[in-house]
Design an enzyme around this catalytic site. Structure first.
Site, PDB file in Angstrom:
ATOM      1  N   CYS A 116       0.822  -1.225   0.000  1.00 18.75           N
ATOM      2  CA  CYS A 116       0.000   0.000   0.000  1.00 18.75           C
ATOM      3  C   CYS A 116       0.857   1.276   0.000  1.00 18.75           C
ATOM      4  O   CYS A 116       0.410   2.324  -0.451  1.00 18.75           O
ATOM      5  CB  CYS A 116      -0.937   0.011   1.197  1.00 18.75           C
ATOM      6  SG  CYS A 116      -1.991  -1.427   1.194  1.00 18.75           S
ATOM      7  N   HIS A 263      -3.894   6.957   1.027  1.00 24.44           N
ATOM      8  CA  HIS A 263      -4.099   5.632   0.442  1.00 24.44           C
ATOM      9  C   HIS A 263      -5.517   5.189   0.807  1.00 24.44           C
ATOM     10  O   HIS A 263      -5.938   5.308   1.962  1.00 24.44           O
ATOM     11  CB  HIS A 263      -3.063   4.657   1.002  1.00 24.44           C
ATOM     12  CG  HIS A 263      -3.463   3.233   0.841  1.00 24.44           C
ATOM     13  ND1 HIS A 263      -3.818   2.707  -0.378  1.00 24.44           N
ATOM     14  CD2 HIS A 263      -3.613   2.218   1.750  1.00 24.44           C
ATOM     15  CE1 HIS A 263      -4.152   1.433  -0.228  1.00 24.44           C
ATOM     16  NE2 HIS A 263      -4.040   1.125   1.048  1.00 24.44           N
ATOM     17  N   ASN A 293     -10.051  -0.917  -2.191  1.00 25.20           N
ATOM     18  CA  ASN A 293      -8.629  -0.676  -1.894  1.00 25.20           C
ATOM     19  C   ASN A 293      -7.810  -1.280  -3.033  1.00 25.20           C
ATOM     20  O   ASN A 293      -7.783  -2.496  -3.195  1.00 25.20           O
ATOM     21  CB  ASN A 293      -8.305  -1.326  -0.543  1.00 25.20           C
ATOM     22  CG  ASN A 293      -6.848  -1.175  -0.135  1.00 25.20           C
ATOM     23  OD1 ASN A 293      -5.973  -0.944  -0.973  1.00 25.20           O
ATOM     24  ND2 ASN A 293      -6.581  -1.331   1.142  1.00 25.20           N
TER      25      ASN A 293
HETATM   26  N1  COA Z   1     -19.408  -9.355   5.710  1.00 24.03           N
HETATM   27  C1  COA Z   1     -20.097  -9.615   6.831  1.00 24.03           C
HETATM   28  N2  COA Z   1     -19.530  -9.881   8.018  1.00 24.03           N
HETATM   29  C2  COA Z   1     -18.190  -9.884   8.070  1.00 24.03           C
HETATM   30  C3  COA Z   1     -17.391  -9.619   6.938  1.00 24.03           C
HETATM   31  C4  COA Z   1     -18.059  -9.348   5.722  1.00 24.03           C
HETATM   32  N3  COA Z   1     -17.389  -9.088   4.581  1.00 24.03           N
HETATM   33  N4  COA Z   1     -16.104  -9.682   7.294  1.00 24.03           N
HETATM   34  C5  COA Z   1     -16.050  -9.976   8.604  1.00 24.03           C
HETATM   35  N5  COA Z   1     -17.324 -10.106   9.077  1.00 24.03           N
HETATM   36  C6  COA Z   1     -17.755 -10.403  10.440  1.00 24.03           C
HETATM   37  C7  COA Z   1     -16.703 -11.137  11.224  1.00 24.03           C
HETATM   38  O1  COA Z   1     -16.771 -12.524  10.984  1.00 24.03           O
HETATM   39  C8  COA Z   1     -17.098 -10.792  12.632  1.00 24.03           C
HETATM   40  O2  COA Z   1     -18.171 -11.606  13.035  1.00 24.03           O
HETATM   41  P1  COA Z   1     -18.283 -12.167  14.542  1.00 24.03           P
HETATM   42  O3  COA Z   1     -18.407 -10.937  15.402  1.00 24.03           O
HETATM   43  O4  COA Z   1     -19.500 -13.005  14.492  1.00 24.03           O
HETATM   44  O5  COA Z   1     -17.004 -12.918  14.780  1.00 24.03           O
HETATM   45  C9  COA Z   1     -17.640  -9.368  12.537  1.00 24.03           C
HETATM   46  O6  COA Z   1     -17.962  -9.181  11.144  1.00 24.03           O
HETATM   47  C10 COA Z   1     -16.656  -8.309  12.959  1.00 24.03           C
HETATM   48  O7  COA Z   1     -15.382  -8.618  12.360  1.00 24.03           O
HETATM   49  P2  COA Z   1     -14.133  -7.728  12.569  1.00 24.03           P
HETATM   50  O8  COA Z   1     -13.012  -8.297  11.775  1.00 24.03           O
HETATM   51  O9  COA Z   1     -13.930  -7.468  14.036  1.00 24.03           O
HETATM   52  O10 COA Z   1     -14.656  -6.380  11.887  1.00 24.03           O
HETATM   53  P3  COA Z   1     -14.024  -4.971  11.884  1.00 24.03           P
HETATM   54  O11 COA Z   1     -14.987  -4.012  12.465  1.00 24.03           O
HETATM   55  O12 COA Z   1     -12.614  -4.947  12.402  1.00 24.03           O
HETATM   56  O13 COA Z   1     -13.938  -4.665  10.335  1.00 24.03           O
HETATM   57  C11 COA Z   1     -12.326  -4.603   8.608  1.00 24.03           C
HETATM   58  C12 COA Z   1     -13.147  -5.482   9.525  1.00 24.03           C
HETATM   59  C13 COA Z   1     -11.471  -5.512   7.767  1.00 24.03           C
HETATM   60  C14 COA Z   1     -13.244  -3.805   7.715  1.00 24.03           C
HETATM   61  C15 COA Z   1     -11.462  -3.655   9.457  1.00 24.03           C
HETATM   62  O14 COA Z   1     -10.772  -4.374  10.449  1.00 24.03           O
HETATM   63  C16 COA Z   1     -10.487  -2.883   8.643  1.00 24.03           C
HETATM   64  O15 COA Z   1     -10.865  -2.065   7.853  1.00 24.03           O
HETATM   65  N6  COA Z   1      -9.186  -3.096   8.871  1.00 24.03           N
HETATM   66  C17 COA Z   1      -8.141  -2.399   8.160  1.00 24.03           C
HETATM   67  C18 COA Z   1      -8.187  -2.824   6.733  1.00 24.03           C
HETATM   68  C19 COA Z   1      -7.160  -2.189   5.908  1.00 24.03           C
HETATM   69  O16 COA Z   1      -7.009  -1.028   5.929  1.00 24.03           O
HETATM   70  N7  COA Z   1      -6.473  -3.017   5.165  1.00 24.03           N
HETATM   71  C20 COA Z   1      -5.561  -2.614   4.207  1.00 24.03           C
HETATM   72  C21 COA Z   1      -4.400  -1.963   4.810  1.00 24.03           C
HETATM   73  S1  COA Z   1      -3.710  -1.027   3.632  1.00 24.03           S
END
Ligand code: COA
Length: 336
Positions: A116, A263, A293
């Site tokens: 990234c 980004h 992304n």
């Molecule tokens: N659709 C529906 N539910 C989903 C899902 C999806 N696509 N992806 C995950 N879930 C669920 C999980 O299984 C979890 O369920 P549970 O509570 O029953 O276990 C719940 O949603 C919460 O998951 P979690 O991973 O804690 O969600 P979050 O609020 O952290 O959001 C991201 C997940 C990935 C969106 C977030 O962590 C994020 O944006 N992280 C940074 C990503 C990023 O910037 N990446 C690139 C770096 S450059």
């Protein structure tokens, strides 16, 4: 000493639009969850068996940037190409771009592997070559094809809904004008978190023949892994640190920024930074809603669109910032 200016920008995204509703048909996810957590409404995916590759999309974006700069491909002295999804293991896509653009000169072509942060790392390398007088005109590209390598089942939903395909490019040229163009770049890494956002295999630590031999249906190391919460928490801190580093270095403060082009990791990350740094909505550019992304491509795509929309004007102070796998993070401050 010379300064480097961005004299041309271009971007290219595949035609195929994949909406959140399309993903609902493949995995247990829903539009409301994706929009609430990431801000993403749709992304682009290359057509399976179609013409778009990481290098070809990079070349398509580069052609536009070259035209906008008012030069020809043969005026380019050096190519820097950032991607985590190259066409081949080797050679890297830089030389493929040289071929695709029909560049006759035997110029150097460098491939950058900083995910990234890859575009800002590449911009920084290009800037140093121009500042030292080694090259006058450098083509910098960020391009990714994520779609073919994502786990499109419920198992991979936390990653696969986020990433999209696309490419962006910039032409950097030397100028004798002072206090213009790239003012400074700032590069960082924290390798102890290398595996928190990574695609581990098959690779030289787990060769493909061993992988095939295991024939394990539950194997998932060929898909990207992301510790989403941990990445999020680090991202919001590092983005602010590296933006402030660039501002401090050049005696500016957040209010002086005309446009921050972060980004496009997650709209919630951009909004958090905006709030923490007390920036207005007009000061921050986001287009993740349309493209997801796109890793190394996200900043040049966003910069190119912002420029087309008239949101970057001559004299503006533009800040680029990124955080991602590695962990790596970076910023660049540009006086346009
Ligand atoms: N659709 C529906 N539910 C989903 C899902 C999806 N696509 N992806 C995950 N879930 C669920 C999980 O299984 C979890 O369920 P549970 O509570 O029953 O276990 C719940 O949603 C919460 O998951 P979690 O991973 O804690 O969600 P979050 O609020 O952290 O959001 C991201 C997940 C990935 C969106 C977030 O962590 C994020 O944006 N992280 C940074 C990503 C990023 O910037 N990446 C690139 C770096 S450059």
């Amino acid at each position: 000493m010379k300064q480097s200016r961005i004299t041309g920008l271009g971007h290219y995204v595949p035609d195929r639009v994949v909406t959140n509703q399309d993903l609902e048909k493949l995995m247990d996810t829903n539009d409301a969850w994706i929009q609430e957590r990431t801000g993403i409404k749709e992304r682009r995916h290359v057509k399976v068996g179609g013409k778009d590759t990481t290098s070809s999309m990079g070349s398509a974006a580069a052609k536009i940037a070259i035209e906008k700069a008012g030069i020809t491909a043969n005026d380019i002295d050096f190519i820097v190409f950032a991607t985590l999804s190259p066409d081949y293991y080797f050679p890297g896509p830089g030389v493929l771009v040289q071929k695709q653009l029909g560049i006759k000169k035997e110029i150097g072509a460098l491939d950058v592997r900083n995910q990234c942060s890859g575009f800002i790392y590449s911009l920084s390398v290009a800037d140093q070559f121009i500042k030292t007088g080694m090259y006058k005109t450098i083509l910098v590209i960020g391009s990714e094809v994520h779609s073919g390598g994502l786990d499109m089942t419920t198992r991979g939903r936390n990653v696969s809904v986020i990433f999209g395909d696309g490419a962006g490019a910039a032409v950097l040229q030397a100028t004798d004008e002072k206090d213009i163009g790239i003012l400074s770049t700032h590069l960082h890494s924290e390798g102890q978190h290398a595996e928190e956002l990574a695609l581990i295999g098959p690779s030289t630590t787990d060769w493909v023949d061993k992988y095939i031999e295991r024939n394990d249906p539950d194997e998932s190391s060929h898909f990207p892994y992301m510790n989403g919460n941990f990445v999020f928490k680090n991202a919001v801190i590092r983005f602010q640190q590296v933006i402030n580093e660039a501002l401090d270095k050049n005696d500016f403060s957040a209010k002086d920024i005309n446009l921050l082009v972060p980004h496009q990791a997650n709209l919630r990350i951009s909004q958090f930074i905006q709030k923490q740094m007390m920036l207005s909505s007009d000061q921050v550019y986001n287009n993740i809603q349309k493209y997801g992304n796109t890793t190394a491509a996200s900043i040049p795509i966003a910069m190119s669109e912002a420029f087309e929309e008239g949101k970057i004007q001559k004299g503006d102070l533009v800040c680029l910032a990124a955080f991602g796998s590695g962990f790596t993070w970076a910023s660049a401050l540009i006086q346009w």
